[in-house]
Design an enzyme around this catalytic site. Structure first.
Site, PDB file in Angstrom:
ATOM      1  N   LYS A 110       0.840  -1.203   0.000  1.00  0.00           N
ATOM      2  CA  LYS A 110       0.000   0.000   0.000  1.00  0.00           C
ATOM      3  C   LYS A 110       0.872   1.249   0.000  1.00  0.00           C
ATOM      4  O   LYS A 110       2.095   1.182   0.230  1.00  0.00           O
ATOM      5  CB  LYS A 110      -0.909  -0.008   1.234  1.00  0.00           C
ATOM      6  CG  LYS A 110      -0.159   0.072   2.558  1.00  0.00           C
ATOM      7  CD  LYS A 110      -1.108   0.033   3.736  1.00  0.00           C
ATOM      8  CE  LYS A 110      -0.329   0.131   5.047  1.00  0.00           C
ATOM      9  NZ  LYS A 110      -1.213   0.186   6.231  1.00  0.00           N
TER      10      LYS A 110
ATOM     11  N   ARG B  65     -10.745   1.004  15.277  1.00  0.00           N
ATOM     12  CA  ARG B  65     -10.557   1.629  13.978  1.00  0.00           C
ATOM     13  C   ARG B  65     -11.511   0.909  13.034  1.00  0.00           C
ATOM     14  O   ARG B  65     -12.658   0.676  13.385  1.00  0.00           O
ATOM     15  CB  ARG B  65      -9.072   1.511  13.563  1.00  0.00           C
ATOM     16  CG  ARG B  65      -8.628   2.484  12.500  1.00  0.00           C
ATOM     17  CD  ARG B  65      -7.144   2.400  12.222  1.00  0.00           C
ATOM     18  NE  ARG B  65      -6.729   1.116  11.687  1.00  0.00           N
ATOM     19  CZ  ARG B  65      -5.523   0.846  11.218  1.00  0.00           C
ATOM     20  NH1 ARG B  65      -4.586   1.774  11.245  1.00  0.00           N
ATOM     21  NH2 ARG B  65      -5.217  -0.347  10.756  1.00  0.00           N
TER      22      ARG B  65
ATOM     23  N   HIS C 251      -6.530  -6.562  13.205  1.00  0.00           N
ATOM     24  CA  HIS C 251      -5.229  -5.881  13.212  1.00  0.00           C
ATOM     25  C   HIS C 251      -4.873  -5.488  14.639  1.00  0.00           C
ATOM     26  O   HIS C 251      -5.700  -4.928  15.364  1.00  0.00           O
ATOM     27  CB  HIS C 251      -5.290  -4.627  12.336  1.00  0.00           C
ATOM     28  CG  HIS C 251      -3.945  -4.058  12.014  1.00  0.00           C
ATOM     29  ND1 HIS C 251      -3.108  -4.612  11.072  1.00  0.00           N
ATOM     30  CD2 HIS C 251      -3.272  -2.996  12.524  1.00  0.00           C
ATOM     31  CE1 HIS C 251      -1.998  -3.907  10.994  1.00  0.00           C
ATOM     32  NE2 HIS C 251      -2.062  -2.927  11.874  1.00  0.00           N
TER      33      HIS C 251
ATOM     34  N   ARG D 127       0.730 -10.613   7.624  1.00  0.00           N
ATOM     35  CA  ARG D 127       0.744  -9.455   6.723  1.00  0.00           C
ATOM     36  C   ARG D 127       1.961  -8.597   7.066  1.00  0.00           C
ATOM     37  O   ARG D 127       2.013  -7.992   8.137  1.00  0.00           O
ATOM     38  CB  ARG D 127      -0.529  -8.608   6.892  1.00  0.00           C
ATOM     39  CG  ARG D 127      -1.823  -9.351   6.644  1.00  0.00           C
ATOM     40  CD  ARG D 127      -3.031  -8.410   6.811  1.00  0.00           C
ATOM     41  NE  ARG D 127      -3.003  -7.692   8.072  1.00  0.00           N
ATOM     42  CZ  ARG D 127      -3.477  -8.167   9.222  1.00  0.00           C
ATOM     43  NH1 ARG D 127      -4.005  -9.381   9.278  1.00  0.00           N
ATOM     44  NH2 ARG D 127      -3.419  -7.442  10.323  1.00  0.00           N
TER      45      ARG D 127
ATOM     46  N   TYR E  90      15.379  29.651   8.492  1.00  0.00           N
ATOM     47  CA  TYR E  90      14.222  30.355   9.049  1.00  0.00           C
ATOM     48  C   TYR E  90      14.203  30.320  10.572  1.00  0.00           C
ATOM     49  O   TYR E  90      14.440  29.290  11.191  1.00  0.00           O
ATOM     50  CB  TYR E  90      12.923  29.722   8.536  1.00  0.00           C
ATOM     51  CG  TYR E  90      12.663  29.944   7.071  1.00  0.00           C
ATOM     52  CD1 TYR E  90      12.497  31.223   6.557  1.00  0.00           C
ATOM     53  CD2 TYR E  90      12.569  28.862   6.204  1.00  0.00           C
ATOM     54  CE1 TYR E  90      12.251  31.423   5.214  1.00  0.00           C
ATOM     55  CE2 TYR E  90      12.325  29.050   4.856  1.00  0.00           C
ATOM     56  CZ  TYR E  90      12.164  30.333   4.360  1.00  0.00           C
ATOM     57  OH  TYR E  90      11.909  30.520   3.027  1.00  0.00           O
TER      58      TYR E  90
ATOM     59  N   CYS F 253      13.869  23.454   5.167  1.00  0.00           N
ATOM     60  CA  CYS F 253      13.000  24.268   4.311  1.00  0.00           C
ATOM     61  C   CYS F 253      12.276  23.372   3.298  1.00  0.00           C
ATOM     62  O   CYS F 253      12.469  22.166   3.258  1.00  0.00           O
ATOM     63  CB  CYS F 253      13.830  25.318   3.583  1.00  0.00           C
ATOM     64  SG  CYS F 253      14.881  26.304   4.679  1.00  0.00           S
TER      65      CYS F 253
ATOM     66  N   ASP G 210      12.709  23.139   0.117  1.00  0.00           N
ATOM     67  CA  ASP G 210      13.542  22.627  -0.968  1.00  0.00           C
ATOM     68  C   ASP G 210      14.970  22.314  -0.557  1.00  0.00           C
ATOM     69  O   ASP G 210      15.737  21.815  -1.394  1.00  0.00           O
ATOM     70  CB  ASP G 210      13.629  23.677  -2.093  1.00  0.00           C
ATOM     71  CG  ASP G 210      12.298  24.293  -2.413  1.00  0.00           C
ATOM     72  OD1 ASP G 210      11.399  23.535  -2.790  1.00  0.00           O
ATOM     73  OD2 ASP G 210      12.156  25.519  -2.256  1.00  0.00           O
TER      74      ASP G 210
END
Length: 388
Positions: free
Chosen positions: A38, A136, A168, A224, A268, A320, A322
């Site tokens: 997944k 859940r 689960h 699993r 920053y 940051c 990038d």
């Protein structure tokens, strides 16, 4: 200060590692392996990971959504396949036509599946998901009798075949947590009740990666495995080392080397200030590529680091979108040098687990979120080009 043209950052996925991990997990558990791919194979590429897992002996492929499973079928992935999240608009008819097992969490979902499969001559393949204490997805204890009765009715009229019953665990990475005993006992009680309603599924499955390694009594008919398939420890400090090999290494080129004087502040918020003269390097990756910004938090017990020239270079200042900055400690490696952001032990840098600890998260998140502008490359055999 110097600059050179940069190549792309790169995520290298070792398919040989995934194949080997699948073999190890299958052998350790001693029962069929559901290889979970997944979320694009936890960031490793779902199609290539599924193929490698099957080559390593995985018996089933697991996805979260119907759409993920259908995409694998469209790519030519055959064999048993299970998905477990289906919203109101899930294409159950397409899943049935593709031979994909879908999961029902309640009677209403079974009714929706029956409506979608109306007119089919072959029964659909359905597994029942139970909530044994995670609160859940899954049918709660008070719904089990009705769910099993409706499931048995659909088997009798040929609408579906109940191929599995599963749940689960919530606390598998804490082997001494009392929830593990409670959930396993509840699951066993549910299986007895299912049998009383005439259900005889092919697979009864409970175990995720941590349970598969730590709790033999809960392996049942299949395990699993997701994160362990990719070579990462599902329960750091708890599981026995069986020789799993991390499959992902993230590289980037060193983009810039800069001198700092005492008192110079970085990035920053000026969260880090140089106490003495040093050099820093710029890495052209950021949170836009999946690098966790909180790994640079001043509250981190140990800041995240990268490997350059065989040395650990800690992050300085805020990550940051990038780019981020690392402390070179007065060294001046050549611009363009290889930066190992993370990878397996011995790759010349930290591991995904090291980053997880710095960011206060789990290794699952570190590998799954990597992407953005990084190029993905496969090594280790088949699918050396990204099929996506």
């Amino acid at each position: 200060m110097s600059r050179l043209p940069l190549g792309p950052a790169e995520t290298v996925v070792d398919l040989a590692a995934i194949r080997a991990n699948a073999r190890l997990l299958r052998a350790t558990a001693g029962v069929p392996l559901v290889a979970v791919v997944k979320a694009d194979g936890y960031g490793h590429g779902a199609i290539a990971s599924a193929r490698a897992a099957q080559q390593g002996g995985a018996d089933w492929i697991g996805t979260a959504t119907v759409e993920e499973a259908l995409a694998l079928r469209a790519a030519g992935i055959q064999g048993p396949m299970l998905c477990w999240i289906g919203g109101p608009d899930a294409d159950y008819a397409a899943a049935a036509a593709a031979g994909i097992d879908v999961s029902a969490h309640g009677v209403a979902q079974l009714d929706a599946m029956a409506a979608a499969d109306a007119g089919r001559t072959e029964p659909a393949r359905v597994q029942l998901k139970l909530d044994t204490g995670m609160s859940r997805a899954g049918a709660g204890r008070g719904e089990w009798a009705a769910l099993f009765a409706r499931a048995a009715e659909g088997e009798r009229d040929g609408t579906w075949r109940i191929t599995g019953i599963w749940t689960h665990p919530a606390c598998a990475d804490e082997p001494e947590h009392p929830a593990n005993d409670r959930q396993e006992q509840a699951f066993r009680e549910a299986l007895v009740l299912a049998g009383e309603h005439g259900l005889r599924p092919e697979l009864r499955h409970f175990a995720n990666s941590a349970t598969a390694l730590l709790r033999p009594s809960a392996r049942f008919d299949a395990v699993r495995c997701g994160i362990a398939l990719y070579g990462l420890d599902p329960a750091p400090g708890q599981a026995t080392d069986i020789g799993l090999v991390p499959a992902m290494t993230v590289h980037a080129p060193l983009a810039l080397v800069k001198d700092l004087a005492p008192g110079d502040a970085v990035s920053y918020g000026h969260r880090w200030v140089a106490e003495h003269a040093t050099t820093v390097g710029l890495i052209p990756l950021g949170y836009g590529d999946g690098i966790p910004r909180h790994a640079s938090s001043p509250a981190a017990v140990q800041p995240a680091a990268v490997g350059i020239g065989g040395k650990r270079r800690p992050i300085r200042g805020t990550v940051c979108m990038d780019q981020f900055v690392v402390d070179l400690g007065g060294d001046r490696p050549e611009v363009g040098s290889d930066v190992v952001v993370f990878g397996p032990p011995g790759a010349g840098g930290p591991t995904a687990q090291d980053w997880a600890e710095a960011a206060g998260t789990i290794n699952y998140e570190i590998v799954t979120r990597i992407g953005g502008r990084t190029a993905r490359t496969y090594v280790g055999g088949l699918d050396e080009q990204d099929p996506t």
